[in-house]
Design an enzyme around this catalytic site. Structure first.
Site, PDB file in Angstrom:
ATOM      1  N   ASP A  14       0.861  -1.179   0.000  1.00 34.07           N
ATOM      2  CA  ASP A  14       0.000   0.000   0.000  1.00 34.07           C
ATOM      3  C   ASP A  14       0.895   1.225   0.000  1.00 34.07           C
ATOM      4  O   ASP A  14       2.095   1.138   0.281  1.00 34.07           O
ATOM      5  CB  ASP A  14      -0.899  -0.008   1.245  1.00 34.07           C
ATOM      6  CG  ASP A  14      -1.792   1.221   1.294  1.00 34.07           C
ATOM      7  OD1 ASP A  14      -2.412   1.541   0.269  1.00 34.07           O
ATOM      8  OD2 ASP A  14      -1.856   1.888   2.344  1.00 34.07           O
ATOM      9  N   SER A  15       0.294   2.366  -0.254  1.00 40.11           N
ATOM     10  CA  SER A  15       1.044   3.612  -0.194  1.00 40.11           C
ATOM     11  C   SER A  15       1.498   3.922   1.232  1.00 40.11           C
ATOM     12  O   SER A  15       2.399   4.728   1.427  1.00 40.11           O
ATOM     13  CB  SER A  15       0.167   4.757  -0.716  1.00 40.11           C
ATOM     14  OG  SER A  15      -1.055   4.777  -0.008  1.00 40.11           O
ATOM     15  N   TYR A  46      -0.605   8.414  -2.482  1.00 40.44           N
ATOM     16  CA  TYR A  46      -0.631   8.159  -3.921  1.00 40.44           C
ATOM     17  C   TYR A  46      -1.872   8.831  -4.541  1.00 40.44           C
ATOM     18  O   TYR A  46      -1.909   9.106  -5.725  1.00 40.44           O
ATOM     19  CB  TYR A  46      -0.744   6.658  -4.209  1.00 40.44           C
ATOM     20  CG  TYR A  46       0.503   5.814  -4.013  1.00 40.44           C
ATOM     21  CD1 TYR A  46       1.669   6.322  -3.438  1.00 40.44           C
ATOM     22  CD2 TYR A  46       0.508   4.481  -4.421  1.00 40.44           C
ATOM     23  CE1 TYR A  46       2.793   5.505  -3.270  1.00 40.44           C
ATOM     24  CE2 TYR A  46       1.625   3.668  -4.270  1.00 40.44           C
ATOM     25  CZ  TYR A  46       2.768   4.182  -3.689  1.00 40.44           C
ATOM     26  OH  TYR A  46       3.866   3.385  -3.534  1.00 40.44           O
ATOM     27  N   GLY A  47      -2.869   9.038  -3.697  1.00 38.69           N
ATOM     28  CA  GLY A  47      -4.195   9.441  -4.184  1.00 38.69           C
ATOM     29  C   GLY A  47      -4.265  10.803  -4.837  1.00 38.69           C
ATOM     30  O   GLY A  47      -5.254  11.139  -5.468  1.00 38.69           O
ATOM     31  N   CYS A  77      -3.685  -1.069  -2.003  1.00 35.17           N
ATOM     32  CA  CYS A  77      -3.976   0.345  -2.262  1.00 35.17           C
ATOM     33  C   CYS A  77      -5.002   0.466  -3.396  1.00 35.17           C
ATOM     34  O   CYS A  77      -4.761  -0.028  -4.505  1.00 35.17           O
ATOM     35  CB  CYS A  77      -2.677   1.039  -2.649  1.00 35.17           C
ATOM     36  SG  CYS A  77      -2.866   2.788  -3.012  1.00 35.17           S
ATOM     37  N   ASN A  78      -6.115   1.116  -3.111  1.00 28.61           N
ATOM     38  CA  ASN A  78      -7.143   1.294  -4.149  1.00 28.61           C
ATOM     39  C   ASN A  78      -6.608   2.116  -5.309  1.00 28.61           C
ATOM     40  O   ASN A  78      -6.893   1.829  -6.473  1.00 28.61           O
ATOM     41  CB  ASN A  78      -8.367   2.006  -3.574  1.00 28.61           C
ATOM     42  CG  ASN A  78      -9.249   1.093  -2.767  1.00 28.61           C
ATOM     43  OD1 ASN A  78     -10.267   0.625  -3.241  1.00 28.61           O
ATOM     44  ND2 ASN A  78      -8.859   0.814  -1.531  1.00 28.61           N
ATOM     45  N   THR A  79      -5.826   3.157  -4.993  1.00 27.77           N
ATOM     46  CA  THR A  79      -5.316   4.023  -6.053  1.00 27.77           C
ATOM     47  C   THR A  79      -4.395   3.234  -6.976  1.00 27.77           C
ATOM     48  O   THR A  79      -4.527   3.279  -8.204  1.00 27.77           O
ATOM     49  CB  THR A  79      -4.569   5.232  -5.440  1.00 27.77           C
ATOM     50  OG1 THR A  79      -5.444   5.907  -4.542  1.00 27.77           O
ATOM     51  CG2 THR A  79      -4.106   6.191  -6.513  1.00 27.77           C
ATOM     52  N   GLU A 157      -5.762   8.752   9.643  1.00 34.68           N
ATOM     53  CA  GLU A 157      -4.376   8.665  10.135  1.00 34.68           C
ATOM     54  C   GLU A 157      -4.218   9.389  11.460  1.00 34.68           C
ATOM     55  O   GLU A 157      -3.386   9.036  12.290  1.00 34.68           O
ATOM     56  CB  GLU A 157      -3.412   9.246   9.097  1.00 34.68           C
ATOM     57  CG  GLU A 157      -3.408   8.414   7.848  1.00 34.68           C
ATOM     58  CD  GLU A 157      -2.041   8.195   7.232  1.00 34.68           C
ATOM     59  OE1 GLU A 157      -1.071   8.805   7.678  1.00 34.68           O
ATOM     60  OE2 GLU A 157      -1.976   7.383   6.291  1.00 34.68           O
ATOM     61  N   CYS A 193     -11.276   3.125  -0.695  1.00 25.70           N
ATOM     62  CA  CYS A 193      -9.967   3.602  -0.230  1.00 25.70           C
ATOM     63  C   CYS A 193      -9.612   2.836   1.031  1.00 25.70           C
ATOM     64  O   CYS A 193     -10.490   2.574   1.870  1.00 25.70           O
ATOM     65  CB  CYS A 193     -10.039   5.099   0.058  1.00 25.70           C
ATOM     66  SG  CYS A 193      -8.535   5.770   0.794  1.00 25.70           S
ATOM     67  N   THR A 194      -8.338   2.496   1.148  1.00 23.66           N
ATOM     68  CA  THR A 194      -7.876   1.706   2.293  1.00 23.66           C
ATOM     69  C   THR A 194      -8.234   2.315   3.651  1.00 23.66           C
ATOM     70  O   THR A 194      -8.434   1.597   4.617  1.00 23.66           O
ATOM     71  CB  THR A 194      -6.346   1.609   2.251  1.00 23.66           C
ATOM     72  OG1 THR A 194      -5.811   2.925   2.037  1.00 23.66           O
ATOM     73  CG2 THR A 194      -5.875   0.674   1.170  1.00 23.66           C
ATOM     74  N   HIS A 195      -8.269   3.654   3.706  1.00 26.56           N
ATOM     75  CA  HIS A 195      -8.463   4.318   5.005  1.00 26.56           C
ATOM     76  C   HIS A 195      -9.919   4.356   5.453  1.00 26.56           C
ATOM     77  O   HIS A 195     -10.200   4.562   6.626  1.00 26.56           O
ATOM     78  CB  HIS A 195      -7.954   5.755   4.929  1.00 26.56           C
ATOM     79  CG  HIS A 195      -6.461   5.872   4.903  1.00 26.56           C
ATOM     80  ND1 HIS A 195      -5.700   5.316   3.915  1.00 26.56           N
ATOM     81  CD2 HIS A 195      -5.603   6.464   5.772  1.00 26.56           C
ATOM     82  CE1 HIS A 195      -4.422   5.592   4.152  1.00 26.56           C
ATOM     83  NE2 HIS A 195      -4.338   6.277   5.273  1.00 26.56           N
TER      84      HIS A 195
HETATM   85  N1  DGL Z   1      -3.983   3.799  -0.024  1.00 22.39           N
HETATM   86  C1  DGL Z   1      -4.683   4.852  -0.736  1.00 22.39           C
HETATM   87  C2  DGL Z   1      -5.914   4.254  -1.423  1.00 22.39           C
HETATM   88  O1  DGL Z   1      -6.445   3.247  -1.013  1.00 22.39           O
HETATM   89  C3  DGL Z   1      -5.105   5.959   0.200  1.00 22.39           C
HETATM   90  C4  DGL Z   1      -3.949   6.818   0.675  1.00 22.39           C
HETATM   91  C5  DGL Z   1      -3.213   7.482  -0.465  1.00 22.39           C
HETATM   92  O2  DGL Z   1      -3.743   8.442  -1.061  1.00 22.39           O
HETATM   93  O3  DGL Z   1      -2.137   7.021  -0.761  1.00 22.39           O
HETATM   94  O4  DGL Z   1      -6.358   4.785  -2.388  1.00 22.39           O
END
Ligand code: DGL
Length: 276
Positions: A14-15, A46-47, A77-79, A157, A193-195
């Site tokens: 993940d990011s 990454y988003g 990571c979804n992105t 976070e 999104c992971t968060h």
């Molecule tokens: N991990 C990213 C996602 O799931 C969220 C955090 C980021 O923007 O890197 O898209």
């Protein structure tokens, strides 16, 4: 497949720490498996980055895990899943490469009754259109509206996950999204999104009981389980699997923030800092 042996860990990246929500779901479903998690904490988020940068980072993160020795690559990571899954599969196949977008889209299609699906994610995920395209390919009649909710990443976070202030921010994002559907609103909301699973309670309170939340972490874990058993690479060891962590920035911060995403404390000494 020579690179895949059952006792090797499943690589997850993940990011940053958000993908630990996916690791949590994987560990719950696959307790005997070993995992190697990489959080690219030096370059999160990454988003908000361009597709070119996301793909460059994703290939480097995937490459670092492959070099460590893994039997499958899970893009938590979804992105990165939305933007770079094809590049990752082309680079690291025949190693199985699994992203979170397709399982999330499948779950959304299985959940919706009225065909109206809202997706919340990062800017890059929304702009890339991967959720919209994937859901549409499975459910051509679906009405899908995707909306970026960048502040949710910071709230998660920071550990600000419930209460009046958080719900006010959630409402500020969700109200225009739901209104965009017109008279009949969505019945399904994808946490793309992971968060966002960390904010589930606040999101659910604002969305109301008529809207079902879809968390791609759980469905991704089921996809991984299916691939492992089809490829006959499940870990047959009866002991509980081991988890190791890699981060590209401070081990202390990874451990301190990551615990709430994983659901158990992380010891700083278990986090190895790597340069990609
Ligand atoms: N991990 C990213 C996602 O799931 C969220 C955090 C980021 O923007 O890197 O898209």
């Amino acid at each position: 497949m020579s690179v895949c042996t059952s006792s090797l860990p499943i690589g997850v990246f993940d990011s940053g720490v958000g993908g630990l929500t996916v690791l949590r779901a994987l560990r719950e479903l696959l307790p005997n498996e070993n995992f190697l998690y990489l959080g690219d904490t030096a370059r999160v988020p990454y988003g908000t980055k361009s597709p070119e940068s996301v793909t460059k980072y994703a290939l480097q993160a995937g490459g670092a895990l492959v070099r460590e020795g893994i039997k499958m690559l899970v893009v938590a990571c979804n992105t990165a899943s939305a933007v770079s899954i094809d590049a990752l599969a082309a680079e690291y196949g025949p190693l199985p490469v699994v992203g979170v977008v397709k399982p999330g889209a499948e779950a959304a299609c299985a959940t919706t009754i009225n065909g109206k699906i809202a997706v919340i994610a990062t800017e890059s995920t929304v702009n890339g259109g991967a959720y919209q395209r994937t859901i549409c390919s499975m459910h051509p009649d679906a009405e899908i509206i995707a909306y970026p909710c960048p502040l949710f990443v910071g709230l998660a976070e920071e550990g600000w996950v419930e209460g009046e202030l958080v719900e006010a921010i959630v409402a500020r994002y969700l109200e225009p999204l739901f209104a965009a559907f017109g008279e009949v609103g969505p019945d399904t909301l994808v946490l793309g999104c992971t968060h966002f699973p960390v904010l589930r309670k606040a999101i659910s309170n604002v969305a109301g009981s008529a809207i079902r939340l879809v968390d791609s972490a759980e469905t991704t874990a089921r996809t991984v389980e299916n691939i492992l058993s089809e490829a006959k690479i499940c870990n047959t060891d009866k002991d509980k699997g081991q988890v190791s962590f890699l981060a590209t920035d401070s081990a202390q911060r990874f451990a301190a923030v990551g615990g709430s995403f994983l659901g158990v404390e992380i010891d700083t000494n278990d986090v190895r800092v790597v340069d990609l």
